[in-house]
Design an enzyme around this catalytic site. Sequence first.
Site, PDB file in Angstrom:
ATOM      1  N   ARG A  46      22.810  15.495  -2.651  1.00  0.00           N
ATOM      2  CA  ARG A  46      22.663  14.041  -2.518  1.00  0.00           C
ATOM      3  C   ARG A  46      23.186  13.396  -3.796  1.00  0.00           C
ATOM      4  NH1 ARG A  46      18.943  11.970   1.909  1.00  0.00           N
ATOM      5  NH2 ARG A  46      18.075  13.857   2.791  1.00  0.00           N
TER       6      ARG A  46
ATOM      7  N   PRO B 177       0.832  -1.212   0.000  1.00  0.00           N
ATOM      8  CA  PRO B 177       0.000   0.000   0.000  1.00  0.00           C
ATOM      9  C   PRO B 177       0.865   1.260   0.000  1.00  0.00           C
ATOM     10  CG  PRO B 177      -0.577  -1.497   1.808  1.00  0.00           C
ATOM     11  CD  PRO B 177       0.694  -1.990   1.218  1.00  0.00           C
ATOM     12  N   GLU B 178       0.554   2.176  -0.880  1.00  0.00           N
ATOM     13  CA  GLU B 178       1.250   3.461  -0.914  1.00  0.00           C
ATOM     14  C   GLU B 178       0.267   4.534  -0.456  1.00  0.00           C
ATOM     15  OE1 GLU B 178       3.649   4.257  -4.315  1.00  0.00           O
ATOM     16  OE2 GLU B 178       4.110   2.162  -4.647  1.00  0.00           O
TER      17      GLU B 178
ATOM     18  N   HIS C  19      -4.795 -15.248   8.150  1.00  0.00           N
ATOM     19  CA  HIS C  19      -3.795 -14.209   8.421  1.00  0.00           C
ATOM     20  C   HIS C  19      -4.349 -13.073   9.292  1.00  0.00           C
ATOM     21  CE1 HIS C  19      -1.197 -16.313   5.743  1.00  0.00           C
ATOM     22  NE2 HIS C  19      -1.934 -16.090   4.672  1.00  0.00           N
TER      23      HIS C  19
ATOM     24  N   ARG D 290       2.126 -11.000   5.528  1.00  0.00           N
ATOM     25  CA  ARG D 290       3.581 -10.977   5.745  1.00  0.00           C
ATOM     26  C   ARG D 290       3.976 -10.582   7.166  1.00  0.00           C
ATOM     27  NH1 ARG D 290       6.355 -10.194   0.787  1.00  0.00           N
ATOM     28  NH2 ARG D 290       8.240 -10.296   2.022  1.00  0.00           N
TER      29      ARG D 290
END
Length: 284
Positions: free
Chosen positions: A161, A2-3, A97, A116
């Site tokens: 950077r 998920p973003e 799960h 997970r």
Amino acid sequence: MPELPEVETVRRGLNQLTLNREITGGDVLLNRTIAYPFSVGEFIYGIKGSSIAAWHRRGKYLLAELTPSPATCWLGVHLRMTGQLLWLHQDEPLHKHTRVRLFFGDQQELRFVDQRTFGQMWWVPPGVAVESIITGLGKLALDPFSPEFTVDYLAAKLQNRRRPIKTALLDQSVVAGLGNIYADEALFKSAVLPETLCTNLQLKQIERLRSAIIQVLETSIEAGGTTFSNFLNVKGINGNYGGVALVYNRTGEPCRVCGELIQRIKLAGRSSHFCPQCQTPTGN
Ligand SMILES: [Zn+2]
């Protein structure tokens, strides 16, 4: 994974379904999902009897404001790789799960399912700073939708950077909430090659990148946070809109703009998808 758009979609769903409802109890099926307090009993005791006043989002963290219990306290959730929050009737068969169950009246529950097991939950007691318990919040950069997420802000974050822009975009201390999918899409939209070193970016490229980040996230939120990923909203509905991506996961397929074949490279262990014609080092 998920973003930001998926997490924002979950937040909106939770605000529609769970507000002003009292948490009557809970059940923790996997102890390590509870990152704080260290005692699961204390977690359940902390949230029980409180009501959800609002769900907020910071980066990919979901934060429920709980009242009164006896004063405002917080429930934090991070979905990480595979976490899902589902609003269900308690009779719904338990998925294997299932990690945490939060019970509400009318036999409803908020169920945290996480294959997970990287997902986390925190209870932040009244009077305690949220950042002192959910320490990841302190390291977060600004949200792309914050009015302070300006070109100057992004330029300052990328200054000096010597690493590829793609890698920098995945760093939550540079931009909060961006992941692999939307970083690739934003780089395509801004015509910047993923391996371009941050130090070599011109201001006009950073300007385009900032707009593209906001645009791809907004588009995905409008589509219910389901534009690309195999994602379930809080009602368990998968609205997968496969095939909408411009470059992500389209290796070897023709660019939707110029027809050149999309290529893939690895940067910091993550796949980056790009069009060698539309995206250039100078971004012209
Ligand atoms: Zn192209």
